[in-house]
Write a protein that holds these residues in place. Structure first.
Motif, PDB file in Angstrom:
ATOM      1  N   GLU A  11    -119.657  20.294 -34.589  1.00 18.82           N
ATOM      2  CA  GLU A  11    -118.216  20.249 -34.823  1.00 18.82           C
ATOM      3  C   GLU A  11    -117.828  20.489 -36.286  1.00 18.82           C
ATOM      4  O   GLU A  11    -116.657  20.713 -36.588  1.00 18.82           O
ATOM      5  N   GLU A  13    -118.480  23.001 -38.139  1.00 22.31           N
ATOM      6  CA  GLU A  13    -118.163  24.419 -38.356  1.00 22.31           C
ATOM      7  C   GLU A  13    -118.646  24.920 -39.721  1.00 22.31           C
ATOM      8  O   GLU A  13    -117.927  25.575 -40.461  1.00 22.31           O
ATOM      9  N   SER A  51    -116.783  24.805 -44.489  1.00 21.84           N
ATOM     10  CA  SER A  51    -116.871  23.907 -43.340  1.00 21.84           C
ATOM     11  C   SER A  51    -115.450  23.612 -42.876  1.00 21.84           C
ATOM     12  O   SER A  51    -114.485  23.970 -43.546  1.00 21.84           O
ATOM     13  N   ARG A  52    -115.323  22.932 -41.766  1.00 15.76           N
ATOM     14  CA  ARG A  52    -113.993  22.563 -41.271  1.00 15.76           C
ATOM     15  C   ARG A  52    -113.294  21.602 -42.216  1.00 15.76           C
ATOM     16  O   ARG A  52    -112.094  21.438 -42.168  1.00 15.76           O
TER      17      ARG A  52
END
Length: 176
Positions: free
Chosen positions: A106, A108, A114-115
Motif C-alpha cells: 500500500e 506505493e 511513495s504515497r
C-alpha cells in the motif's frame, strides 16, 4: 489515552523483535522486525542497524533527515533503497484525523517516491509518518554490491559483499 497522545508515545523509539531467530524455533532464522519512530534521525538509525548486524540500509547512511523523511521519498543510494526493507508504515492521516497503517504494498514505493508525498490543499503532507516497521536479515555482511562502478571503488568483484562495519570505511576512502 487519546489517539494523538498514543501516536506521540510511539515516536523516537526502536523496538526489535528477533523472535523468528529463537533457538527453539523450528523454522530457520527469518530475520529481525525493527519498528522505529518516524522522528528518529536516519543517520543514527543506520549506525544502529550496522552495529546490530541488520544489513539492508548500510549504503543509505549519508541520507539526511529523519526516518519519516527518508521513507517519504524512498531514498536511494548506491543501489539500495529504503523500500527494500520496509514492511509497513504507521501514519496519522490528517485528511481523516485518524491513525492508519499501510502494508508495504500500500506504500506505493517508486523511484524517489511513495504515497506519503501526497499533500493537502494547505501544502502539508497528508500523512504524518509516525513509525516504520523494517524487516532485516541478520548478518554482518552487506547486501551484494551489484553496481560494477561501486564494486570497483570498494575493491571487490561485482556481487561481492563486505563486512557492514568495513563498508563505511572503504566507501569513505573511495570517495576521497
Amino acid at each position: 489515552m487519546s489517539d494523538s497522545a498514543s501516536i506521540s508515545a510511539r515516536r523516537t523509539r526502536i523496538a526489535v523483535d528477533a523472535s523468528a531467530c529463537e533457538i527453539d524455533d523450528l523454522a530457520p532464522c527469518g530475520g529481525v522486525d525493527v519498528r522505529v519512530g518516524g522522528d528518529l534521525d536516519w543517520g543514527e538509525f543506520v549506525e544502529r542497524a550496522v552495529a546490530s548486524g541488520w544489513p539492508g540500509v548500510e549504503r543509505l547512511g549519508g541520507v539526511p533527515g529523519t526516518v519519516a523523511d527518508v521513507v517519504r521519498v524512498n531514498a536511494e543510494a548506491d543501489g539500495q533503497a529504503v523500500a527494500d526493507v520496509v514492511a509497513s508504515v504507521g501514519t496519522w492521516d490528517r485528511a481523516t484525523d485518524r491513525a492508519r497503517t499501510f502494508s508495504y504494498v500500500e506504500c506505493e514505493f517508486g523511484p524517489s517516491t511513495s504515497r506519503f508525498g501526497e499533500r493537502l490543499p494547505d501544502g502539508q503532507h497528508r500523512y504524518d509518518i509516525v513509525d516504520v516497521s523494517l524487516l532485516f536479515k541478520q548478518g554482518d555482511l552487506t547486501a551484494p554490491i551489484r553496481d560494477a562502478e561501486l564494486a570497483m571503488l570498494l575493491g571487490i568483484a561485482p556481487g561481492g559483499r563486505l563486512p557492514l562495519t568495513e563498508y563505511a570505511l572503504r566507501r569513505g576512502r573511495a570517495g576521497d
